[in-house]
Design a protein around this motif. Structure first.
Motif, PDB file in Angstrom:
ATOM      1  N   VAL A 164       0.519  -1.214  -0.146  1.00  0.00           N
ATOM      2  CA  VAL A 164      -0.102  -0.089   0.099  1.00  0.00           C
ATOM      3  C   VAL A 164       0.897   1.314   0.167  1.00  0.00           C
ATOM      4  O   VAL A 164       0.446   2.340  -0.488  1.00  0.00           O
ATOM      5  CB  VAL A 164      -0.905   0.099   1.033  1.00  0.00           C
ATOM      6  N   LEU A 165       2.012   1.191   0.587  1.00  0.00           N
ATOM      7  CA  LEU A 165       3.027   2.226   0.573  1.00  0.00           C
ATOM      8  C   LEU A 165       3.149   2.827  -0.776  1.00  0.00           C
ATOM      9  O   LEU A 165       3.456   3.885  -0.987  1.00  0.00           O
ATOM     10  CB  LEU A 165       4.112   1.997   1.395  1.00  0.00           C
ATOM     11  N   GLY A 166       3.457   1.514  -1.621  1.00  0.00           N
ATOM     12  CA  GLY A 166       3.861   2.045  -3.145  1.00  0.00           C
ATOM     13  C   GLY A 166       2.605   2.712  -3.696  1.00  0.00           C
ATOM     14  O   GLY A 166       2.895   3.148  -4.899  1.00  0.00           O
ATOM     15  N   GLY A 167       1.606   2.961  -3.248  1.00  0.00           N
ATOM     16  CA  GLY A 167       0.458   3.884  -3.854  1.00  0.00           C
ATOM     17  C   GLY A 167      -0.155   2.953  -4.746  1.00  0.00           C
ATOM     18  O   GLY A 167      -0.385   1.838  -4.801  1.00  0.00           O
ATOM     19  N   VAL A 168      -1.224   3.559  -5.461  1.00  0.00           N
ATOM     20  CA  VAL A 168      -2.381   2.860  -6.140  1.00  0.00           C
ATOM     21  C   VAL A 168      -1.923   2.106  -7.325  1.00  0.00           C
ATOM     22  O   VAL A 168      -2.247   1.041  -7.620  1.00  0.00           O
ATOM     23  CB  VAL A 168      -3.361   3.942  -6.723  1.00  0.00           C
ATOM     24  N   THR A 169      -1.094   2.732  -8.397  1.00  0.00           N
ATOM     25  CA  THR A 169      -0.824   1.886  -9.508  1.00  0.00           C
ATOM     26  C   THR A 169       0.434   1.267  -9.327  1.00  0.00           C
ATOM     27  O   THR A 169       0.671   0.027  -9.361  1.00  0.00           O
ATOM     28  CB  THR A 169      -0.617   2.863 -10.822  1.00  0.00           C
ATOM     29  N   ALA A 170       1.669   1.729  -8.547  1.00  0.00           N
ATOM     30  CA  ALA A 170       2.881   1.242  -8.474  1.00  0.00           C
ATOM     31  C   ALA A 170       3.024   0.063  -7.570  1.00  0.00           C
ATOM     32  O   ALA A 170       3.501  -0.885  -7.431  1.00  0.00           O
ATOM     33  CB  ALA A 170       4.062   2.331  -8.075  1.00  0.00           C
ATOM     34  N   GLY A 171       1.894   0.509  -6.435  1.00  0.00           N
ATOM     35  CA  GLY A 171       1.981  -0.714  -5.350  1.00  0.00           C
ATOM     36  C   GLY A 171       0.801  -1.749  -5.724  1.00  0.00           C
ATOM     37  O   GLY A 171       0.937  -2.717  -6.123  1.00  0.00           O
ATOM     38  N   ILE A 172      -0.490  -1.176  -5.530  1.00  0.00           N
ATOM     39  CA  ILE A 172      -1.605  -2.097  -5.282  1.00  0.00           C
ATOM     40  C   ILE A 172      -1.916  -2.817  -6.835  1.00  0.00           C
ATOM     41  O   ILE A 172      -1.894  -3.779  -6.852  1.00  0.00           O
ATOM     42  CB  ILE A 172      -2.915  -1.201  -5.059  1.00  0.00           C
ATOM     43  N   GLU A 173      -1.570  -2.000  -7.839  1.00  0.00           N
ATOM     44  CA  GLU A 173      -2.181  -2.575  -9.119  1.00  0.00           C
ATOM     45  C   GLU A 173      -0.945  -3.488  -9.442  1.00  0.00           C
ATOM     46  O   GLU A 173      -1.049  -4.552 -10.002  1.00  0.00           O
ATOM     47  CB  GLU A 173      -2.149  -1.388 -10.188  1.00  0.00           C
ATOM     48  N   ARG A 174       0.351  -3.205  -9.280  1.00  0.00           N
ATOM     49  CA  ARG A 174       1.410  -3.915  -9.608  1.00  0.00           C
ATOM     50  C   ARG A 174       1.386  -5.375  -8.883  1.00  0.00           C
ATOM     51  O   ARG A 174       1.603  -6.293  -9.737  1.00  0.00           O
ATOM     52  CB  ARG A 174       2.890  -3.263  -9.514  1.00  0.00           C
ATOM     53  N   ALA A 175       1.083  -5.260  -7.466  1.00  0.00           N
ATOM     54  CA  ALA A 175       1.183  -6.296  -6.678  1.00  0.00           C
ATOM     55  C   ALA A 175      -0.035  -7.518  -7.314  1.00  0.00           C
ATOM     56  O   ALA A 175       0.113  -8.515  -7.540  1.00  0.00           O
ATOM     57  CB  ALA A 175       0.961  -6.262  -5.337  1.00  0.00           C
ATOM     58  N   ASN A 176      -1.221  -6.646  -7.697  1.00  0.00           N
ATOM     59  CA  ASN A 176      -2.167  -7.692  -8.338  1.00  0.00           C
ATOM     60  C   ASN A 176      -1.991  -8.139  -9.543  1.00  0.00           C
ATOM     61  O   ASN A 176      -2.310  -9.378  -9.936  1.00  0.00           O
ATOM     62  CB  ASN A 176      -3.414  -6.903  -8.423  1.00  0.00           C
ATOM     63  N   LYS A 177      -1.207  -7.508 -10.404  1.00  0.00           N
ATOM     64  CA  LYS A 177      -0.770  -8.154 -11.766  1.00  0.00           C
ATOM     65  C   LYS A 177       0.185  -9.133 -11.589  1.00  0.00           C
ATOM     66  O   LYS A 177       0.303  -9.977 -12.597  1.00  0.00           O
ATOM     67  CB  LYS A 177      -0.115  -6.813 -12.684  1.00  0.00           C
ATOM     68  N   ILE A 178       0.597  -9.276 -10.701  1.00  0.00           N
ATOM     69  CA  ILE A 178       1.639 -10.389 -10.499  1.00  0.00           C
ATOM     70  C   ILE A 178       1.084 -11.468  -9.688  1.00  0.00           C
ATOM     71  O   ILE A 178       1.157 -12.759 -10.162  1.00  0.00           O
ATOM     72  CB  ILE A 178       2.904 -10.091  -9.532  1.00  0.00           C
ATOM     73  N   MET A 179       0.318 -11.332  -8.447  1.00  0.00           N
ATOM     74  CA  MET A 179      -0.292 -12.281  -7.730  1.00  0.00           C
ATOM     75  C   MET A 179      -1.400 -12.939  -8.557  1.00  0.00           C
ATOM     76  O   MET A 179      -1.701 -14.148  -8.368  1.00  0.00           O
ATOM     77  CB  MET A 179      -0.435 -11.734  -6.448  1.00  0.00           C
ATOM     78  N   MET A 180      -2.283 -12.204  -9.012  1.00  0.00           N
ATOM     79  CA  MET A 180      -3.749 -12.856  -9.353  1.00  0.00           C
ATOM     80  C   MET A 180      -3.448 -13.850 -10.557  1.00  0.00           C
ATOM     81  O   MET A 180      -4.100 -14.955 -10.358  1.00  0.00           O
ATOM     82  CB  MET A 180      -4.705 -11.679  -9.873  1.00  0.00           C
ATOM     83  N   PRO A 181      -2.495 -13.782 -11.587  1.00  0.00           N
ATOM     84  CA  PRO A 181      -2.406 -14.380 -12.638  1.00  0.00           C
ATOM     85  C   PRO A 181      -1.920 -15.634 -12.053  1.00  0.00           C
ATOM     86  O   PRO A 181      -2.221 -16.902 -12.298  1.00  0.00           O
ATOM     87  CB  PRO A 181      -1.597 -13.957 -13.761  1.00  0.00           C
ATOM     88  N   GLY A 182      -0.914 -15.699 -11.123  1.00  0.00           N
ATOM     89  CA  GLY A 182      -0.386 -16.858 -10.145  1.00  0.00           C
ATOM     90  C   GLY A 182      -1.267 -17.540  -9.617  1.00  0.00           C
ATOM     91  O   GLY A 182      -1.487 -18.565  -9.711  1.00  0.00           O
ATOM     92  N   LEU A 183      -2.346 -16.854  -8.890  1.00  0.00           N
ATOM     93  CA  LEU A 183      -3.504 -17.572  -8.108  1.00  0.00           C
ATOM     94  C   LEU A 183      -4.098 -18.334  -8.991  1.00  0.00           C
ATOM     95  O   LEU A 183      -4.459 -19.534  -8.669  1.00  0.00           O
ATOM     96  CB  LEU A 183      -4.246 -16.433  -7.526  1.00  0.00           C
ATOM     97  N   PHE A 184      -4.436 -17.854 -10.069  1.00  0.00           N
ATOM     98  CA  PHE A 184      -5.551 -18.630 -11.050  1.00  0.00           C
ATOM     99  C   PHE A 184      -4.874 -19.801 -11.543  1.00  0.00           C
ATOM    100  O   PHE A 184      -5.162 -21.052 -11.842  1.00  0.00           O
ATOM    101  CB  PHE A 184      -6.017 -17.849 -12.379  1.00  0.00           C
TER     102      PHE A 184
END
Ligand code: PHE
Length: 449
Positions: A164-184
């Motif tokens: 969350v410290l990383g901010g909306v796009t550089a933090g939250i969006e980036r983390a999801n772009k890595i983890m969510m495909p991995g999760l699926f």
């Protein structure tokens, strides 16, 4: 309100990904299976699905819509919306309930995520050679060890705050772009494995073979509460994420994609998990320890169990992590936008508060286990208060505000639904969802039978 200063997701897909990231979490992979197990299997599943379709999806659209139109953290968004509608400031309660509720949820969510971290590390060494009694001792030992619980809770809070410290796009969006495909990807592997090497038909029967005997008022409330929990509703998360959504994007369509993905993950994870459970002849009603005691037992004996076990726990970590960041963001946005605090200070303050409450939750399993309110320990108390009271209440208020307080034309222009579909959605919010929520409440407190 000037929206040009606020961060925005980079695309429609980014919003879908982060919102699915928020929705898919411990709720799907830890809570859904154990609640299904303890609430009569398919009966619970059916009511849960009905609540997702009839109450959850319409509210998901409404909450995201409020966020985008309000262009602010949950409290400020409600302030500008109430002003626009000429309505009372009391509607700001929606924002406050959300922000406070999210912090309460995170305090126990992080402790459970801490259990998962411990099991992920254990899974690296594999569960081979461990029998039922040993696994029971491992879980009981973990719960009895305040230092371990607090240490893992601290690690998980640090991981979440870091993103969350990383901010909306550089933090939250980036983390999801890595983890969510991995999760699926991991989920599909597990499901394929369940189909080939475990008892998928038994899992299917357990989840979908309808036997109405088990439906009672408590099951219905539990299922409704879970529909709110799993879709991240009423806790400011969807509203805040919606506030970062570009104007050109259809809220209705994206919400449908999100709800479908969340439900699919719960059902697929449930199928995979119960196929392992039944293949090993284990007990589906094991409670909160289901994926921690029962599943490792399956991993300890099945072929490639070490790899499957590790994959499974990594999946759960990803799921929990992408949800916890959405629980920190609403309060953070509130502190940043309302008190002009820097993002770093806001995240630290929010995390510290949650961490402290989480320490109390960790201690409630051991040193402070005598502390009970209404017969519930702190962990169950926070879970019940949020899922069964605060979330449905916030949902009720959101439905009423959207369909009875806001100007219909504003709602219509914001939501992106045409003609008949709009009428249906609006009617559901105006009549069906509020009545359903109130009836379920009254039924449980015994006013109606
Ligand atoms: N939906 C998340 C889960 O299923 C939990 C959550 C609730 C996240 C409320 C944000 C807000 O695990």
């Amino acid at each position: 309100m000037d929206s040009s200063k606020r961060s925005h997701w980079s695309s429609r897909w980014a919003f879908i990904l982060v919102t699915v990231g928020s929705a898919v979490g411990l709720g799907n992979i830890w809570k859904f299976p154990f609640m299904t197990g303890t609430n009569g299997g398919s009966a619970f599943v059916l009511v849960y699905l009905a609540c997702v379709v009839g109450i959850g999806v319409p509210l998901l659209m409404a909450e995201a819509m409020l966020g985008r139109r309000g262009q602010g953290d949950p409290v400020d968004a409600m302030r500008s919306l109430a002003r626009e509608a000429g309505a009372s400031r009391l509607w700001l309660a929606i924002g406050y309930i959300g922000i406070v509720g999210a912090l309460l949820i995170l305090s126990f969510y992080s402790v459970v995520a801490g259990w998962i971290l411990e099991y992920t590390v254990r899974a690296v060494g594999g569960f081979r050679g461990m029998d039922k009694a040993m696994l029971g001792e491992v879980f009981a030992g973990l719960l009895a060890d305040p230092l371990r619980l607090v240490a893992w809770h601290t690690v998980f809070m640090a991981l979440s705050a870091g993103v969350v410290l990383g901010g909306v796009t550089a933090g939250i969006e980036r983390a999801n772009k890595i983890m969510m495909p991995g999760l699926f990807a991991i989920l599909l592997v597990l499901l394929g494995y369940g189909a080939v090497a475990a008892d998928l038909p038994a899992a299917f029967r357990f989840l979908f073979h309808f036997e109405p005997k088990a439906i009672d008022a408590q099951v219905v409330l539990a299922a409704m509460g879970h529909a709110f929990f799993t879709l991240s509703l009423g806790m400011g998360a969807i509203m805040t994420y919606g506030s970062y959504l570009g104007r050109e994007i259809s809220i209705a369509r994206t919400s449908l994609v999100v709800a479908t993905a969340d439900t699919l993950v719960a059902l697929l994870a449930g199928l995979a998990i119960f196929s392992f459970v039944f293949a090993q002849g284990l007990e589906p009603a094991a409670g909160p320890g289901l994926i921690l005691q029962t599943l490792p037992l399956a991993f300890s004996t099945m072929p490639f169990g070490d790899v499957v076990g590790l994959l499974f726990f990594v999946l759960v970590v990803f799921a929990a992590w992408t949800s916890s960041i959405s629980l920190i963001e609403p309060a953070t946005a509130y502190l940043v936008e309302h008190f002009s605090l820097g993002r770093r200070a806001a995240v630290l303050l929010v995390s510290l508060l949650v961490w402290l409450l989480g320490v109390a939750v960790a201690l409630s399993f051991n040193d402070w286990s005598g502390f009970k309110v209404f017969g519930l320990g702190l962990f169950d108390l926070l879970d019940t208060l949020t899922s069964k009271i605060m979330m449905p209440l916030a949902g009720l208020l959101i439905a009423l505000f959207t369909a009875r307080v806001m100007q219909r034309a504003h709602v219509e222009s914001e939501i992106g639904l045409g003609g008949r579909a709009f009428g249906l959605w609006y009617g559901v919010l105006r009549y069906v969802s509020p009545v359903a929520i109130v009836l379920i409440f009254l039924n449980v407190i015994g006013v109606i039978g």
